[in-house]
Scaffold this active site. Structure first.
Site, PDB file in Angstrom:
ATOM      1  N   GLY B  34      15.127  -9.173  -1.152  1.00 45.06           N
ATOM      2  CA  GLY B  34      14.786  -8.874  -2.533  1.00 45.06           C
ATOM      3  C   GLY B  34      14.924 -10.048  -3.478  1.00 45.06           C
ATOM      4  O   GLY B  34      14.443 -10.000  -4.606  1.00 45.06           O
ATOM      5  N   CYS B 244      -8.934  14.939   3.100  1.00 44.00           N
ATOM      6  CA  CYS B 244      -9.972  13.905   3.158  1.00 44.00           C
ATOM      7  C   CYS B 244     -11.294  14.546   3.556  1.00 44.00           C
ATOM      8  O   CYS B 244     -11.360  15.281   4.534  1.00 44.00           O
ATOM      9  CB  CYS B 244      -9.572  12.834   4.167  1.00 44.00           C
ATOM     10  SG  CYS B 244     -10.912  11.680   4.521  1.00 44.00           S
ATOM     11  N   CYS B 247     -12.273  12.842   7.335  1.00 43.63           N
ATOM     12  CA  CYS B 247     -11.543  13.091   8.573  1.00 43.63           C
ATOM     13  C   CYS B 247     -10.643  14.313   8.489  1.00 43.63           C
ATOM     14  O   CYS B 247     -10.000  14.690   9.469  1.00 43.63           O
ATOM     15  CB  CYS B 247     -10.719  11.864   8.976  1.00 43.63           C
ATOM     16  SG  CYS B 247      -9.268  11.596   7.951  1.00 43.63           S
ATOM     17  N   CYS B 269      -9.730   9.440   2.455  1.00 49.84           N
ATOM     18  CA  CYS B 269      -8.606   8.576   2.817  1.00 49.84           C
ATOM     19  C   CYS B 269      -8.753   7.212   2.138  1.00 49.84           C
ATOM     20  O   CYS B 269      -9.818   6.606   2.185  1.00 49.84           O
ATOM     21  CB  CYS B 269      -8.584   8.310   4.324  1.00 49.84           C
ATOM     22  SG  CYS B 269      -7.880   9.635   5.282  1.00 49.84           S
ATOM     23  N   CYS B 275      -8.583   6.399   8.661  1.00 51.30           N
ATOM     24  CA  CYS B 275      -9.607   7.444   8.553  1.00 51.30           C
ATOM     25  C   CYS B 275     -10.594   7.338   9.728  1.00 51.30           C
ATOM     26  O   CYS B 275     -10.952   8.336  10.349  1.00 51.30           O
ATOM     27  CB  CYS B 275     -10.344   7.295   7.233  1.00 51.30           C
ATOM     28  SG  CYS B 275     -11.443   8.665   6.827  1.00 51.30           S
TER      29      CYS B 275
END
Lengths: 373, 286
Positions: B34, B244, B247, B269, B275
């Site tokens: 970080g 979606c 899919c 997606c 997808c």
């Protein structure tokens, strides 16, 4: 289907590339020759080399040709090329007092050592379109060049060196006589700039800065949003020799590697009392590749401005140094052209939620701030 | 283009010295999760702000045996992703893929693939604004001090003020989070939905900010906690009840699409690679 139209990748890119080539060439009678660009767009070449941070007139000309003449795009091409080159040496400090001078003027003094030399400048031309340029002919050009070179000393070995105006002031004790050691500079292309910036880092960033941005900032200081409104002690344009330390020699050995054209500006500002209690002028300093006069003056103003405590934008080191870089400013502003539907989806989700929560309160007082990255 | 780059430039564009320097910064970033490690960002042949930070990391890491995937907004086929992928392909011998499971290095803007990262994979994120405290403090000099002293009161105050004013925290993507209990960081503008994938993950996440000249990292198995109050918990984007259209996947991040003809809203997606795999599995091409 909205944003989906900008995908389609490979084929779309290839076609767009072909289109740029088509637009660059479609109305061309002949192909622009790199040599001619280098010779006849001299000031633009100088500007691009300065902002690109690479002294290479031929490559600057190539970049300008490739960029259809856009200086920001050309500087970008040079920078990207430059970043692939290994860094082998730092030169010794260049001595502009030994510069072979093409042009030098002072607005502080009527006469200066060697006199005022105007050299090539547009300062005193009337800005009227010269329609004769539409039909310049090679024969006429050749004749002019031959005549002119016979009757004048230009660009040859006759160019001499002159003492500097600030040296005069220094002899009188009117400007500080600070000695400085020859140390390796902080290299802004090899280290991240940290604040407060060292003087060498500050000068490098200013020297590579974007001409227009620096001119605007300097202008703001002169017309009210700042304290610096100087007199030009000296502006000089000319060739200066560059040496690097001899890698296997004694301490003082050095090798001549060539010469570069630079513009140097020293400005004289208000005076102040120094640490020893003496009253002296404060100087501003600007140095750029090529003949780049307004930028060099702007640099001298900003450099002085950053040395002065105060609250105006041009006295804020981070504000000035982080925003004058053409490649960085250009890149980030232009990235807005990329699609942003993921962050926008996230934001849509938030506004809908916030709207539901605030259902009873009909007035939304203020728009939600959002960062469209 | 291909010929020119291949002949004029070093393997993977950058010179070896530059690549080594970037790898050193990456190692430091991994060692201090970080923490924003400054590095000497080079100008690249794509725009500053178009992914040069990620690209420099990718180019300094990539070798002959790697397989690269590049995504932008979840799309492999998005123009900037294609452009970056082509650049890497042109100046190296690396093979590109759209399948995130085949890739060893995935460079991305805005999304983390739906399928979790494995131990042997590196996800490189392009970062526009690395400094989470920039929202509350304009000066780098001051944000550095605030990080050093772990003085994060101003960002908490910002979240509190959001709640008072809007009843919600209004930060969408790029949601500030605490890493390993020490540094608050910006996860690059990934949606909040993807943020949870960073916590105790198997893979390595590298963040490159080219214009701002910083590199940081989330190493595997590291705690990543979005900033939240006990009574106002962190919330991800809501796609409840939506699927979606291509899919049929549920529980994925969806793009909201308006049909140009009917004006109807549809969902698809955002991760196009995922997808495609799902469509192939189901044998349904819509």
């Amino acid at each position: 289907m909205g944003y989906v139209a900008v995908t389609g990748g490979q084929k779309a890119i290839e076609h767009a590339n072909d289109l740029t080539k088509y637009y660059r060439l479609k109305n061309a009678d002949g192909v622009l020759n790199i040599k001619e660009i280098e010779a006849q767009f001299r000031l633009l070449i100088d500007r691009v080399m300065g902002e690109g941070g690479l002294y290479a007139p031929e490559y600057a000309a190539l970049a300008l040709k490739q960029a259809e003449g856009d200086p920001a795009e050309a500087a970008f091409l040079l920078r990207a090329y430059r970043s692939t080159l290994p860094r082998n040496h730092y030169s010794l400090t260049v001595e502009p007092s030994e510069m072979r001078v093409l042009r030098k003027i002072s607005s502080s003094f009527k006469d200066i050592p060697g006199g005022q030399i105007l050299g090539p400048t547009y300062d005193y031309t009337h800005r009227l379109l010269n329609f004769d340029l539409k039909n310049e002919e090679t024969d006429v050009i050749k004749e002019f060049l031959a005549d002119f070179e016979l009757s004048s000393k230009v660009d040859g070995e006759d160019i001499t060196t002159y003492g500097k105006v600030t040296d005069l002031l220094q002899q009188e004790g009117l400007v500080g006589n600070h000695s400085c050691e020859e140390v390796e500079p902080f290299d802004v292309t090899r280290d991240k700039l940290i604040f407060p910036a060292s003087r060498s880092a500050r000068l490098q960033i200013l020297s590579r800065g974007e001409t227009g941005a620096m001119t605007s900032f300097a202008y703001s200081s002169m017309r009210g949003y700042g304290v610096v409104h100087p007199t030009i002690g000296e502006l000089r344009v000319g060739y200066t020799d560059v040496y690097i330390p001899y890698p296997y020699g004694e301490e003082d050995d050095s090798i001549y590697i060539g010469e570069i054209m630079v513009t140097e500006v020293e400005t004289i500002n208000s005076f102040a009392q120094n640490e020893q209690g003496n009253v002296e002028f404060l100087l501003g300093y600007g140095l750029t590749f090529g003949q780049n006069e307004v930028k060099a003056i702007a640099m001298a103003i900003l450099e002085r401005s950053l040395e002065t405590e105060g609250t105006s934008p041009t006295q804020d080191e981070e504000f000035v140094l982080l925003h004058i870089d053409s490649v960085e400013a250009h890149g980030f502003v232009s990235h807005l052209k990329l699609p942003h539907y993921i962050t926008f989806q996230s934001k849509l989700d938030r506004i809908r939620e916030a709207k539901n929560t605030k259902q009873n309160n009909k007035t939304i007082e203020q728009a939600v701030t959002f960062n469209p990255f | 283009m291909k010929m020119e780059v291949a002949h004029t430039y070093n393997y993977a564009f950058l010179d070896e010295g530059s690549k080594r320097e970037i790898r050193r910064s990456v190692l430091k970033a991994v060692a201090i999760p970080g923490y924003q490690v400054p590095f000497a960002s080079r100008e690249m042949p794509i725009g500053r702000g178009w992914g040069t930070g990620g690209l420099q990391i990718t180019l300094s890491l990539i070798g002959e045996k790697d397989t690269l995937k590049v995504i932008d907004q979840g799309h492999d086929d998005s123009v900037n992703a294609v452009s970056i992928k082509r650049l890497v392909e042109t100046c190296s011998n690396v093979r590109a893929t759209e399948n995130s499971e085949e890739a060893t290095i995935i460079q991305t803007r805005h999304r983390i693939p739906e399928i979790p990262l494995r131990q042997d994979q590196i996800l490189v994120l392009q970062v526009p604004l690395p400094e989470p405290l920039r929202r509350v403090e304009a000066k780098e000099k001051d944000t550095k001090r605030l990080h050093a002293e772990m003085d994060y009161s101003s960002i908490w105050l910002r979240l509190y003020e959001d709640i008072v004013k809007w009843g919600k925290i209004t930060i969408g993507a790029d949601y500030p989070s605490m890493v390993n209990g020490r540094y608050i960081f910006n996860p690059s503008p990934i949606p909040r939905y993807d943020l949870l994938k960073l916590h105790q993950a198997n893979g390595l996440f590298l963040f490159g900010a080219g214009r701002e000249k910083k590199i940081y990292a989330i190493p595997p198995y590291t705690d990543v906690k979005p900033l939240e109050f006990d009574d106002y918990p962190f919330e991800v984007e809501n796609f409840d009840g939506l699927t979606c259209q291509s899919c049929g996947s549920k529980d994925v991040f969806l793009d909201e699409i308006y049909d140009a003809e009917t004006g109807k809203k549809r969902y698809q997606c955002s991760d196009t690679g995922y997808c495609q795999t799902k469509q192939n599995e189901r044998g349904s091409f819509v």
